[in-house]
Design an enzyme around this catalytic site. Sequence first.
Site, mmCIF file in Angstrom:
data_model
loop_
_atom_site.group_PDB
_atom_site.id
_atom_site.type_symbol
_atom_site.label_atom_id
_atom_site.label_comp_id
_atom_site.label_asym_id
_atom_site.label_seq_id
_atom_site.Cartn_x
_atom_site.Cartn_y
_atom_site.Cartn_z
ATOM 1 N N SER A 1 -2.746 17.658 34.421
ATOM 2 C CA SER A 1 -2.505 17.838 35.857
ATOM 3 C C SER A 1 -1.341 17.036 36.443
ATOM 4 C CB SER A 1 -3.785 17.452 36.622
ATOM 5 O OG SER A 1 -4.014 16.059 36.516
ATOM 6 N N THR B 1 -2.954 25.701 41.956
ATOM 7 C CA THR B 1 -2.207 24.760 42.781
ATOM 8 C C THR B 1 -1.110 25.448 43.591
ATOM 9 O OG1 THR B 1 -0.624 22.938 42.604
ATOM 10 C CG2 THR B 1 -0.822 24.321 40.682
ATOM 11 N N ASP B 2 -0.762 24.842 44.713
ATOM 12 C CA ASP B 2 0.353 25.376 45.510
ATOM 13 C C ASP B 2 1.687 25.221 44.784
ATOM 14 O OD1 ASP B 2 0.661 22.618 45.760
ATOM 15 O OD2 ASP B 2 0.709 22.597 47.958
ATOM 16 N N GLU B 3 1.715 24.384 43.734
ATOM 17 C CA GLU B 3 2.997 24.157 43.038
ATOM 18 C C GLU B 3 3.512 25.413 42.339
ATOM 19 O OE1 GLU B 3 3.598 20.556 40.924
ATOM 20 O OE2 GLU B 3 2.515 19.378 42.410
ATOM 21 N N TYR C 1 4.590 21.566 34.408
ATOM 22 C CA TYR C 1 3.183 21.642 34.866
ATOM 23 C C TYR C 1 2.979 22.898 35.707
ATOM 24 C CZ TYR C 1 -0.653 20.985 38.193
ATOM 25 O OH TYR C 1 -1.750 21.198 38.992
ATOM 26 N N LYS D 1 0.650 26.301 35.065
ATOM 27 C CA LYS D 1 -0.399 26.766 35.982
ATOM 28 C C LYS D 1 -0.103 28.203 36.435
ATOM 29 C CE LYS D 1 -3.488 24.720 37.458
ATOM 30 N NZ LYS D 1 -4.889 24.497 36.954
ATOM 31 N N LEU E 1 0.308 9.498 43.300
ATOM 32 C CA LEU E 1 0.880 8.607 44.310
ATOM 33 C C LEU E 1 -0.157 7.708 44.992
ATOM 34 C CD1 LEU E 1 3.717 9.151 46.797
ATOM 35 C CD2 LEU E 1 1.577 8.273 47.627
HETATM 36 P P1 NAD Z 1 -7.494 15.378 36.290
HETATM 37 O O1 NAD Z 1 -6.296 15.155 35.433
HETATM 38 O O2 NAD Z 1 -8.012 14.254 37.120
HETATM 39 O O3 NAD Z 1 -8.708 15.883 35.389
HETATM 40 C C1 NAD Z 1 -8.563 16.847 34.397
HETATM 41 C C2 NAD Z 1 -9.875 16.919 33.616
HETATM 42 O O4 NAD Z 1 -9.749 17.966 32.648
HETATM 43 C C3 NAD Z 1 -10.206 15.630 32.841
HETATM 44 O O5 NAD Z 1 -11.577 15.330 32.969
HETATM 45 C C4 NAD Z 1 -9.861 15.984 31.413
HETATM 46 O O6 NAD Z 1 -10.616 15.254 30.443
HETATM 47 C C5 NAD Z 1 -10.174 17.470 31.374
HETATM 48 N N1 NAD Z 1 -9.410 18.174 30.342
HETATM 49 C C6 NAD Z 1 -8.074 18.103 30.114
HETATM 50 N N2 NAD Z 1 -7.743 18.848 29.032
HETATM 51 C C7 NAD Z 1 -8.897 19.420 28.605
HETATM 52 C C8 NAD Z 1 -9.201 20.307 27.544
HETATM 53 N N3 NAD Z 1 -8.263 20.744 26.699
HETATM 54 N N4 NAD Z 1 -10.482 20.713 27.406
HETATM 55 C C9 NAD Z 1 -11.453 20.267 28.243
HETATM 56 N N5 NAD Z 1 -11.221 19.404 29.235
HETATM 57 C C10 NAD Z 1 -9.954 18.981 29.420
HETATM 58 O O7 NAD Z 1 -7.146 16.637 37.185
HETATM 59 P P2 NAD Z 1 -7.493 16.947 38.713
HETATM 60 O O8 NAD Z 1 -6.491 16.308 39.571
HETATM 61 O O9 NAD Z 1 -8.937 16.705 38.939
HETATM 62 O O10 NAD Z 1 -7.197 18.521 38.739
HETATM 63 C C11 NAD Z 1 -8.214 19.453 38.374
HETATM 64 C C12 NAD Z 1 -7.676 20.862 38.513
HETATM 65 O O11 NAD Z 1 -7.259 21.078 39.863
HETATM 66 C C13 NAD Z 1 -6.458 21.150 37.655
HETATM 67 O O12 NAD Z 1 -6.556 22.473 37.185
HETATM 68 C C14 NAD Z 1 -5.282 21.012 38.613
HETATM 69 O O13 NAD Z 1 -4.198 21.825 38.215
HETATM 70 C C15 NAD Z 1 -5.907 21.523 39.896
HETATM 71 N N6 NAD Z 1 -5.332 21.011 41.150
HETATM 72 C C16 NAD Z 1 -5.178 19.659 41.327
HETATM 73 C C17 NAD Z 1 -4.685 19.197 42.554
HETATM 74 C C18 NAD Z 1 -4.529 17.707 42.819
HETATM 75 O O14 NAD Z 1 -4.016 17.327 43.871
HETATM 76 N N7 NAD Z 1 -4.977 16.817 41.936
HETATM 77 C C19 NAD Z 1 -4.337 20.101 43.554
HETATM 78 C C20 NAD Z 1 -4.485 21.482 43.313
HETATM 79 C C21 NAD Z 1 -4.999 21.913 42.109
HETATM 80 O O1 DAU Z 2 0.342 20.167 45.218
HETATM 81 C C1 DAU Z 2 -0.735 20.110 44.330
HETATM 82 C C2 DAU Z 2 -0.398 19.183 43.185
HETATM 83 O O2 DAU Z 2 -0.430 17.858 43.723
HETATM 84 C C3 DAU Z 2 -1.356 19.307 42.003
HETATM 85 O O3 DAU Z 2 -1.230 20.580 41.445
HETATM 86 C C4 DAU Z 2 -1.053 18.245 40.943
HETATM 87 O O4 DAU Z 2 -2.029 18.309 39.923
HETATM 88 C C5 DAU Z 2 -1.097 16.881 41.595
HETATM 89 O O5 DAU Z 2 -0.739 15.893 40.656
HETATM 90 C C6 DAU Z 2 -0.152 16.829 42.794
HETATM 91 O O6 DAU Z 2 1.234 16.908 42.368
HETATM 92 P P1 DAU Z 2 2.391 16.000 43.007
HETATM 93 O O7 DAU Z 2 3.476 15.885 42.018
HETATM 94 O O8 DAU Z 2 2.735 16.440 44.370
HETATM 95 O O9 DAU Z 2 1.561 14.614 43.137
HETATM 96 P P2 DAU Z 2 1.967 13.099 42.829
HETATM 97 O O10 DAU Z 2 0.866 12.247 43.351
HETATM 98 O O11 DAU Z 2 2.403 12.900 41.424
HETATM 99 O O12 DAU Z 2 3.242 12.889 43.753
HETATM 100 C C7 DAU Z 2 3.161 13.070 45.169
HETATM 101 C C8 DAU Z 2 4.550 12.843 45.730
HETATM 102 O O13 DAU Z 2 4.892 11.450 45.550
HETATM 103 C C9 DAU Z 2 5.648 13.615 45.021
HETATM 104 O O14 DAU Z 2 6.629 13.987 45.968
HETATM 105 C C10 DAU Z 2 6.221 12.614 44.033
HETATM 106 C C11 DAU Z 2 6.068 11.315 44.753
HETATM 107 N N1 DAU Z 2 5.854 10.107 43.876
HETATM 108 C C12 DAU Z 2 4.871 10.174 42.942
HETATM 109 C C13 DAU Z 2 4.642 9.112 42.109
HETATM 110 C C14 DAU Z 2 3.568 9.162 41.055
HETATM 111 C C15 DAU Z 2 6.622 8.979 44.052
HETATM 112 O O15 DAU Z 2 7.512 8.919 44.932
HETATM 113 N N2 DAU Z 2 6.403 7.915 43.215
HETATM 114 C C16 DAU Z 2 5.458 7.936 42.235
HETATM 115 O O16 DAU Z 2 5.331 6.935 41.496
#
Ligand code: NAD
Ligand code: DAU
Length: 353
Positions: A100, A140-142, A165, A169, A205
């Site tokens: 992720s 994800t919106d990405e 990434y 997705k 972040l």
């Molecule tokens: P995370 O990285 O915190 O957790 C991912 C989980 O998936 C972990 O528990 C990991 O062990 C498990 N995993 C990874 N590879 C695996 C595999 N091959 N088989 C089984 N399990 C596996 O991720 P998150 O931030 O909780 O995101 C969860 C989902 O939501 C993802 O699909 C991500 O793309 C989506 N998403 C995340 C965000 C965000 O802001 N974090 C936003 C929108 C969508």
């Molecule tokens: O928009 C949804 C996505 O949000 C999810 O699909 C992803 O799984 C999740 O990781 C997140 O992606 P971002 O790349 O937006 O999140 P991140 O927290 O890594 O970064 C948020 C913003 O902060 C981005 O503009 C990058 C910036 N950043 C991030 C880190 C880790 C920094 O400036 N410094 C940093 O050290």
Amino acid sequence: MGKLLGQSSSGENGVATILVTGGCGFIGSNYVRLVLQQEPNTRVINFDALTYAGNAANLKDCEANPNYRLVVGDIGDRAAVEKVFAEESPNEVVHFAAESHVDRSILDSSPFIRTNVQGTQVMLDVSRVHNIERYVQVSTDEVYGSLGDTGFFTEETPLAPNSPYAASKAASDLLVRSYVHTHRFPAIITRCSNNYGPFQFPEKLIPLFISNLQSDLAVPVYGDGLQVRDWIHVVDHCQGIHAALRKGKVGMVYNLGGLCEKTNMELTKTLIHLLGKPETLIRHVADRPGHDRRYAIDCSLAEKELGWRPTTIFEDGLRETVEWYRENRAWADEIKSGAYRQYYRAQYGHRGM
Ligand code: NAD
Ligand code: DAU
């Protein structure tokens, strides 16, 4: 939402069994807890490979619940996925498991293709053979790429992923779409913006900056820090996913967002003030290659069709999140003592951190 969460779909003896993948991660663990708390007749099977991001302790408080079972396995391993389906006969799947983190996908995209693309293909195939009633792909919106200063992503926005990434997705979303179209597979896709809240791995972040600030370490802001993200509390996201599972129309995509745009600098300064630290801890470091400038979500379709909208006020949610990381410092410290150190060096060492 109470009404929505009260409705389980059929399942044997009126008990629904949801197979949740990636339930030991950030969003997955919040989702598993929410379902167990709100649906006493739903069994939750958490299938998780426990990668660096997965932590079984995230659901320690649920371990004694007879409706909860953790099965350790990899979604890329078809035999392991078939085994859990044979054992548990789930009637619904909510697929979170993924690599992720954008920065990790820039360092090495291979695990992203394997888990996010091939793993999703396995989940779709096995779910189809087992006649799953409902499948939610957590996306994800990405996948939409980047916005200029104005406008919002809608479900009609063309896919234009910019990071490995995001591309992985988008590929998995397209696989889901093709299964719906070709096999009438009962899937729904949700696409959400940036989540924050408890149990987020300290590479993202908000938890990274909280953790550094707690130790009086500098926080690495990429580039000018004027990139914009739309922040949503993880519980609001989980409610939206569950509403999509229960009320969504097969084949539909639902955008979910927090209606809360912030520049990274604004957010960084808010965190600094919440933690009572000086702004001199801000370090502008080399930008993320290909960094998306702005995300903003139009989630009016989810409001109209699912009766869902985010309810957490950002200032309250962020204050509670900072408090959670204060109270659970050992949780992050334990993570940061392991392989995390190598990652931190690879990601931030050459940026002077
Ligand atoms: P995370 O990285 O915190 O957790 C991912 C989980 O998936 C972990 O528990 C990991 O062990 C498990 N995993 C990874 N590879 C695996 C595999 N091959 N088989 C089984 N399990 C596996 O991720 P998150 O931030 O909780 O995101 C969860 C989902 O939501 C993802 O699909 C991500 O793309 C989506 N998403 C995340 C965000 C965000 O802001 N974090 C936003 C929108 C969508
Ligand atoms: O928009 C949804 C996505 O949000 C999810 O699909 C992803 O799984 C999740 O990781 C997140 O992606 P971002 O790349 O937006 O999140 P991140 O927290 O890594 O970064 C948020 C913003 O902060 C981005 O503009 C990058 C910036 N950043 C991030 C880190 C880790 C920094 O400036 N410094 C940093 O050290």
